[in-house]
Write an enzyme that holds these catalytic residues in place. Structure first.
Site, PDB file in Angstrom:
ATOM      1  N   ARG A   1      21.373   6.541   8.140  1.00 29.08           N
ATOM      2  CA  ARG A   1      20.820   7.828   7.703  1.00 29.08           C
ATOM      3  C   ARG A   1      19.302   7.823   7.636  1.00 29.08           C
ATOM      4  O   ARG A   1      18.641   8.735   8.129  1.00 29.08           O
ATOM      5  CB  ARG A   1      21.340   8.158   6.294  1.00 29.08           C
ATOM      6  N   THR A   2      18.761   6.790   7.016  1.00 32.15           N
ATOM      7  CA  THR A   2      17.309   6.765   6.803  1.00 32.15           C
ATOM      8  C   THR A   2      16.580   6.664   8.137  1.00 32.15           C
ATOM      9  O   THR A   2      15.632   7.410   8.393  1.00 32.15           O
ATOM     10  CB  THR A   2      16.941   5.584   5.876  1.00 32.15           C
TER      11      THR A   2
ATOM     12  N   HIS B   1      13.167   3.100  -3.184  1.00 31.11           N
ATOM     13  CA  HIS B   1      13.571   3.892  -2.014  1.00 31.11           C
ATOM     14  C   HIS B   1      13.133   5.333  -2.288  1.00 31.11           C
ATOM     15  O   HIS B   1      13.949   6.217  -2.522  1.00 31.11           O
ATOM     16  CB  HIS B   1      15.085   3.796  -1.849  1.00 31.11           C
TER      17      HIS B   1
ATOM     18  N   ARG C   1      11.364  -0.525   6.390  1.00 34.17           N
ATOM     19  CA  ARG C   1      12.518  -0.993   5.604  1.00 34.17           C
ATOM     20  C   ARG C   1      12.558  -2.507   5.723  1.00 34.17           C
ATOM     21  O   ARG C   1      12.439  -3.058   6.826  1.00 34.17           O
ATOM     22  CB  ARG C   1      13.817  -0.390   6.102  1.00 34.17           C
TER      23      ARG C   1
ATOM     24  N   LYS D   1      12.348 -12.956  17.155  1.00 31.50           N
ATOM     25  CA  LYS D   1      11.780 -14.269  17.498  1.00 31.50           C
ATOM     26  C   LYS D   1      11.125 -14.906  16.281  1.00 31.50           C
ATOM     27  O   LYS D   1      10.428 -15.908  16.398  1.00 31.50           O
ATOM     28  CB  LYS D   1      10.724 -14.111  18.599  1.00 31.50           C
TER      29      LYS D   1
END
Ligand code: NCD
Length: 308
Positions: A51-52, A129, A101, A79
């Site tokens: 969703r975000t 958040h 995030r 990596k």
């Protein structure tokens, strides 16, 4: 103009919240004239998201921005490139806003030290958040007839508060909007700092209804963050009995919320998720306009009237 990061909602004022919500309402009603044209927004997701990630991407594109999406898979993060080097790279490529995030609490604050771009925290571990809480307020304002109508409403925050960055953002934001809060959780799912919040802690969703909850805000049981040691709930079935929102809880008109993804039948009964009393779809739907507004304010293309 120095970019305005959005890292946390701790300390946010009523005026701060109103500003984002008013702009989001304008954008939702169609007065979105590509304010981010010529701006570059980088979506940098070091942790899973549906969703975000999708709604930030839509929000940036609808507002006219150039969008770069970086996920762990397929980028140099795979990596082993670390947070700071990734942020410095995006900065050098000319990012105006970096949406981040990350699994570590505090990551967005660290990122902001290494770039002039606006850093928008899209969830940092157990930290914050903020855009989730803003879109929740947008959905609640829609249901109750405006932001002013939120004053005095009672919200029970139910479940895994310990691991929840959503709880740490909605608690200060909902309080700033004038709402009354209570927590419904077993002590094993409460963080140490919960004592300092000074909120009543109730033993079940039934008790939240007796308390007079207008809103039942269910949190996801975050099994992926329950690493090591003994289990924090005896069983999922036992948890659902006391902390699951069921149809009987809707009888007095309570509204149900959840940030998603929902474990159906655990936090919210399967037949309640899409019931008219559920705001879950409206929460998701609010994400695009709210995140466009956040990006416009953060990059300075929408002039903030609230003093920094
Ligand atoms: C939340 C998150 O990732 O913090 N989901 C979301 O952003 N919609 C809540 C969760 O994962 O439980």
């Amino acid at each position: 103009m120095r970019a305005k990061d959005l890292l946390t909602l701790e300390g946010a004022s009523r005026a701060d919240l109103r500003e984002v919500l008013d702009l989001a309402r304008d954008y939702a009603s169609g007065t979105l004239d590509r304010p981010l044209l010529g701006k570059t927004v980088c979506l940098s997701f070091f942790e899973a998201s549906t969703r975000t990630a999708v709604s930030f991407e839509l929000a940036a594109r609808r507002a006219g921005a150039d969008v770069i999406s970086l996920s762990e898979k397929g980028s140099s993060i795979q990596k082993g490139e670390g947070l700071v080097d990734t942020i410095v790279t995006l900065d050098s490529l000319g990012a105006d806003a970096i949406v981040l995030r990350h699994p570590a609490a505090g990551a967005a604050r660290i990122a902001a030290l290494h770039t002039d771009a606006a850093v928008i925290n899209a969830g940092d571990g157990r930290g914050q958040h903020p855009t989730q809480a803003l879109l929740d307020l947008h959905a609640l304002s829609g249901r109750f007839g405006g932001f002013e109508e939120l004053e005095g409403r009672k919200v029970a925050v139910v479940g895994d508060v310990l691991h929840s960055r959503v709880a740490r953002s909605i608690i200060p934001a909902f309080q700033a909007a004038g709402m009354q809060l209570a927590i419904v959780a077993p002590s094993t799912l409460l963080p140490l700092e919960a004592g300092a919040w000074g909120l009543p802690v109730l033993p079940s969703v039934d008790d939240a209804i007796d308390w007079g909850a207008d809103v039942l805000y269910a949190l996801r049981l975050q099994k992926e963050r329950m690493t090591g040691g003994s289990p924090r709930v005896p069983s999922v079935g036992e948890y659902a009995r006391y902390y699951g929102v069921a149809r009987r809880h809707l009888e007095d008109g309570a509204v149900v919320m959840h940030p998603g993804p929902v474990n159906r039948g655990v936090e919210v009964a399967g037949d309640v998720v899409l019931d008219p009393s559920s705001l879950i779809a409206d929460q998701v739907g609010s994400g695009v306009a709210v995140r466009s507004a956040v990006l416009a304010l953060a990059t300075g293309v929408a002039r903030s009237r609230v003093a920094a």
